[in-house]
Design a protein around this motif. Structure first.
Motif, PDB file in Angstrom:
ATOM      1  N   SER A 282       0.718  -1.253   0.262  1.00 44.45           N
ATOM      2  CA  SER A 282       0.068   0.041  -0.118  1.00 44.45           C
ATOM      3  C   SER A 282       0.906   1.349  -0.116  1.00 44.45           C
ATOM      4  CB  SER A 282      -1.264  -0.593   1.316  1.00 44.45           C
ATOM      5  OG  SER A 282       0.005  -0.161   2.745  1.00 44.45           O
ATOM      6  N   GLN A 283       0.605   2.377  -0.489  1.00 42.92           N
ATOM      7  CA  GLN A 283       0.734   3.892  -0.535  1.00 42.92           C
ATOM      8  C   GLN A 283      -0.435   4.631  -0.452  1.00 42.92           C
ATOM      9  OE1 GLN A 283       2.572   3.724  -4.579  1.00 42.92           O
ATOM     10  NE2 GLN A 283       4.668   2.179  -4.252  1.00 42.92           N
ATOM     11  N   LEU A 284       0.696   5.438  -0.062  1.00 39.25           N
ATOM     12  CA  LEU A 284      -0.037   6.972   0.674  1.00 39.25           C
ATOM     13  C   LEU A 284       0.792   8.137  -0.297  1.00 39.25           C
ATOM     14  CD1 LEU A 284      -2.748   8.008   2.523  1.00 39.25           C
ATOM     15  CD2 LEU A 284      -1.548   8.293   3.753  1.00 39.25           C
ATOM     16  N   VAL A 285      -0.029   8.704  -1.700  1.00 40.20           N
ATOM     17  CA  VAL A 285       0.577   9.667  -2.075  1.00 40.20           C
ATOM     18  C   VAL A 285       0.253  10.997  -2.154  1.00 40.20           C
ATOM     19  CG1 VAL A 285       1.484  10.632  -4.290  1.00 40.20           C
ATOM     20  CG2 VAL A 285       1.367   7.936  -3.957  1.00 40.20           C
ATOM     21  N   GLU A 286       0.966  12.047  -1.541  1.00 40.66           N
ATOM     22  CA  GLU A 286       0.312  13.401  -1.723  1.00 40.66           C
ATOM     23  C   GLU A 286       0.934  14.287  -3.302  1.00 40.66           C
ATOM     24  OE1 GLU A 286       1.969  15.383   1.834  1.00 40.66           O
ATOM     25  OE2 GLU A 286       1.215  13.877   3.402  1.00 40.66           O
ATOM     26  N   ILE A 287      -0.470  15.008  -3.607  1.00 44.18           N
ATOM     27  CA  ILE A 287      -0.174  15.653  -4.957  1.00 44.18           C
ATOM     28  C   ILE A 287      -0.518  16.906  -5.158  1.00 44.18           C
ATOM     29  CG2 ILE A 287      -0.539  15.634  -7.108  1.00 44.18           C
ATOM     30  CD1 ILE A 287      -0.954  12.626  -6.812  1.00 44.18           C
ATOM     31  N   ALA A 288       0.387  17.855  -5.091  1.00 47.04           N
ATOM     32  CA  ALA A 288       0.409  19.328  -5.664  1.00 47.04           C
ATOM     33  C   ALA A 288      -0.603  19.396  -6.658  1.00 47.04           C
ATOM     34  CB  ALA A 288       1.953  20.635  -5.556  1.00 47.04           C
ATOM     35  N   PRO A 289      -1.571  19.787  -6.503  1.00 43.03           N
ATOM     36  CA  PRO A 289      -2.661  20.343  -7.843  1.00 43.03           C
ATOM     37  C   PRO A 289      -1.804  20.659  -8.508  1.00 43.03           C
ATOM     38  CG  PRO A 289      -4.101  20.228  -5.572  1.00 43.03           C
ATOM     39  CD  PRO A 289      -2.405  20.330  -5.112  1.00 43.03           C
ATOM     40  N   LEU A 290      -1.414  22.601  -8.792  1.00 43.44           N
ATOM     41  CA  LEU A 290      -1.107  23.128  -9.151  1.00 43.44           C
ATOM     42  C   LEU A 290       0.157  23.091 -10.470  1.00 43.44           C
ATOM     43  CD1 LEU A 290      -1.490  26.315  -7.089  1.00 43.44           C
ATOM     44  CD2 LEU A 290      -3.006  25.581  -9.066  1.00 43.44           C
ATOM     45  N   ARG A 291       1.039  21.819  -9.469  1.00 39.22           N
ATOM     46  CA  ARG A 291       1.901  21.390 -10.246  1.00 39.22           C
ATOM     47  C   ARG A 291       1.583  19.830 -10.762  1.00 39.22           C
ATOM     48  NH1 ARG A 291       7.423  22.997  -9.221  1.00 39.22           N
ATOM     49  NH2 ARG A 291       7.529  20.814  -8.974  1.00 39.22           N
ATOM     50  N   GLY A 292       0.906  18.855 -10.477  1.00 39.15           N
ATOM     51  CA  GLY A 292       0.481  18.096 -11.141  1.00 39.15           C
ATOM     52  C   GLY A 292       1.554  17.081 -10.249  1.00 39.15           C
ATOM     53  N   THR A 293       2.559  17.443  -9.151  1.00 37.89           N
ATOM     54  CA  THR A 293       3.631  16.772  -9.093  1.00 37.89           C
ATOM     55  C   THR A 293       3.508  16.050  -7.815  1.00 37.89           C
ATOM     56  OG1 THR A 293       4.936  18.445  -8.691  1.00 37.89           O
ATOM     57  CG2 THR A 293       4.908  18.102 -10.726  1.00 37.89           C
ATOM     58  N   VAL A 294       3.736  14.765  -7.729  1.00 41.25           N
ATOM     59  CA  VAL A 294       3.667  13.807  -5.993  1.00 41.25           C
ATOM     60  C   VAL A 294       5.144  14.861  -5.122  1.00 41.25           C
ATOM     61  CG1 VAL A 294       4.622  12.167  -4.832  1.00 41.25           C
ATOM     62  CG2 VAL A 294       3.370  12.076  -7.465  1.00 41.25           C
ATOM     63  N   GLU A 295       4.367  15.443  -3.948  1.00 41.71           N
ATOM     64  CA  GLU A 295       4.973  15.835  -3.298  1.00 41.71           C
ATOM     65  C   GLU A 295       5.610  14.836  -2.204  1.00 41.71           C
ATOM     66  OE1 GLU A 295       5.167  20.239  -2.706  1.00 41.71           O
ATOM     67  OE2 GLU A 295       5.273  19.075  -4.893  1.00 41.71           O
ATOM     68  N   ARG A 296       4.910  13.869  -1.625  1.00 44.58           N
ATOM     69  CA  ARG A 296       5.063  13.080  -0.772  1.00 44.58           C
ATOM     70  C   ARG A 296       4.990  11.619  -1.086  1.00 44.58           C
ATOM     71  NH1 ARG A 296       8.566  13.276   4.248  1.00 44.58           N
ATOM     72  NH2 ARG A 296       7.865  11.601   5.342  1.00 44.58           N
ATOM     73  N   LEU A 297       5.704  10.128  -1.009  1.00 44.70           N
ATOM     74  CA  LEU A 297       5.420   9.145  -1.012  1.00 44.70           C
ATOM     75  C   LEU A 297       5.258   8.243   0.459  1.00 44.70           C
ATOM     76  CD1 LEU A 297       4.635   6.826  -4.018  1.00 44.70           C
ATOM     77  CD2 LEU A 297       5.780   6.310  -2.561  1.00 44.70           C
ATOM     78  N   GLU A 298       4.515   7.818   0.614  1.00 48.48           N
ATOM     79  CA  GLU A 298       5.143   6.577   1.933  1.00 48.48           C
ATOM     80  C   GLU A 298       4.380   5.239   1.608  1.00 48.48           C
ATOM     81  OE1 GLU A 298       4.218   7.870   5.359  1.00 48.48           O
ATOM     82  OE2 GLU A 298       5.939   9.779   5.716  1.00 48.48           O
ATOM     83  N   GLY A 299       5.132   3.980   1.724  1.00 51.39           N
ATOM     84  CA  GLY A 299       4.243   3.136   1.310  1.00 51.39           C
ATOM     85  C   GLY A 299       5.686   2.122   1.494  1.00 51.39           C
ATOM     86  N   SER A 300       4.567   0.742   1.227  1.00 53.63           N
ATOM     87  CA  SER A 300       5.111  -0.713   2.488  1.00 53.63           C
ATOM     88  C   SER A 300       4.255  -2.048   2.014  1.00 53.63           C
ATOM     89  CB  SER A 300       5.735  -0.519   4.084  1.00 53.63           C
ATOM     90  OG  SER A 300       3.411  -0.854   4.622  1.00 53.63           O
ATOM     91  N   GLY A 301       5.372  -3.549   1.749  1.00 60.04           N
ATOM     92  CA  GLY A 301       5.147  -3.951   0.850  1.00 60.04           C
ATOM     93  C   GLY A 301       5.851  -5.512   1.384  1.00 60.04           C
ATOM     94  N   THR A 302       5.162  -6.363   1.385  1.00 60.56           N
ATOM     95  CA  THR A 302       5.992  -8.071   1.610  1.00 60.56           C
ATOM     96  C   THR A 302       5.495  -8.677   0.312  1.00 60.56           C
ATOM     97  OG1 THR A 302       4.898  -7.836   3.800  1.00 60.56           O
ATOM     98  CG2 THR A 302       5.491 -10.013   2.699  1.00 60.56           C
ATOM     99  N   LEU A 303       7.319  -9.333  -0.248  1.00 59.73           N
ATOM    100  CA  LEU A 303       6.123 -10.031  -1.578  1.00 59.73           C
ATOM    101  C   LEU A 303       7.187 -11.306  -1.147  1.00 59.73           C
ATOM    102  CD1 LEU A 303       7.087 -11.132  -4.371  1.00 59.73           C
ATOM    103  CD2 LEU A 303       9.742 -10.144  -4.347  1.00 59.73           C
ATOM    104  N   THR A 304       7.186 -12.002  -1.313  1.00 60.21           N
ATOM    105  CA  THR A 304       6.486 -14.086  -0.807  1.00 60.21           C
ATOM    106  C   THR A 304       7.316 -14.893  -2.337  1.00 60.21           C
ATOM    107  OG1 THR A 304       5.858 -14.092   1.168  1.00 60.21           O
ATOM    108  CG2 THR A 304       6.140 -16.490   0.272  1.00 60.21           C
TER     109      THR A 304
END
Length: 248
Positions: free
Chosen positions: A198-220
């Motif tokens: 899962s990821q939580l993404v913060e985006i600046a609307p005027l620029r359209g760019t990602v400001e911050r991204l945090e995520g975690s995951g498990t691969l088996t």
């Protein structure tokens, strides 16, 4: 509506993975948890369509990998690579990140690791959304692990959790299925597995760019090795990953 052109943006990205291997043929310290830390400065600029599709060019600079594999217990051994130039294409059924010029063989190359570090900074957000809306992306990709080519089938379900003048907040749920075969006439190796994240993404609307991204995951992954005249060996690899990216 996000802008049609996303300006050149640079992020500091850090990925930390913890890997555990269990199964036949694994003894002693090999069963201990090992660590892999990847860091780099990722830059992208992109052209954007109303569907959220992106065509991008970028680079990864200062890419460094620190790993405890093959090191003394608790130690981390660093390695680094030169600047890697990238091209990216992203829509609802395709995610392709390639180096410039393309690698002849991407298998276990550090440049492929750098490209992987940059992939999640390209996020598809269609026009016309309201808070609570969901959309889905699915694509197939080819990667390589331990000399074995793998086909990866990935689905991403995104939800717009917050819509404000200063910030969009998108939550993404990712699921993948992996499978592949490799080896030689004297050693056959099969890999198969699943991944969730899962990821939580913060985006600046005027620029359209990602400001911050945090995520975690498990691969088996399950690795099955077959040697002539020998019992089948099976090992399970579990990898837990945390990813953070912050705009500079």
């Amino acid at each position: 509506m996000l802008p049609a052109r996303l300006p050149t943006t640079t992020w500091r990205v850090r990925s930390v993975a913890r890997v555990t291997v269990t199964g036949s043929g694994v003894t002693g310290a090999a069963t201990d948890e090992q660590g892999v830390e990847s860091t780099g400065l990722v830059s992208w600029s992109a052209e954007r369509q109303p569907s959220g599709a992106l065509r991008a060019t970028g680079l990864v600079d200062s890419f460094t990998v620190r790993t405890s594999f093959g090191a003394q217990r608790g130690a981390m051994v660093p390695s680094s690579t030169a600047m890697v130039l990238l091209e990216g294409t992203l829509d609802s059924t395709l995610t392709r990140i390639s180096t410039r010029p393309p690698l002849i063989n991407e298998c276990d190359r550090p440049e492929a690791g750098a490209a992987s570090l940059a992939r999640d900074l390209l996020v598809r957000v269609p026009n016309g959304l309201v808070a609570g809306d969901r959309w889905k992306d699915s694509f197939v990709a080819l990667i390589c692990r331990s000399g074995v080519p793998l086909t990866v089938y990935t689905t991403i379900v995104s939800r717009l959790e917050r819509l404000a003048e200063d910030r969009l907040v998108v939550r993404r749920e990712l699921t993948s299925r992996l499978e592949g075969k490799g080896g030689s006439a004297f050693r056959a190796l099969e890999l198969a597995g699943t991944a969730q994240g899962s990821q939580l993404v913060e985006i600046a609307p005027l620029r359209g760019t990602v400001e911050r991204l945090e995520g975690s995951g498990t691969l088996t992954l399950t690795a099955t090795e077959r040697l002539p005249g020998a019992p089948v060996r099976t090992q399970q690899i579990t990898q837990r990953t945390e990813l953070t990216a912050v705009r500079r």
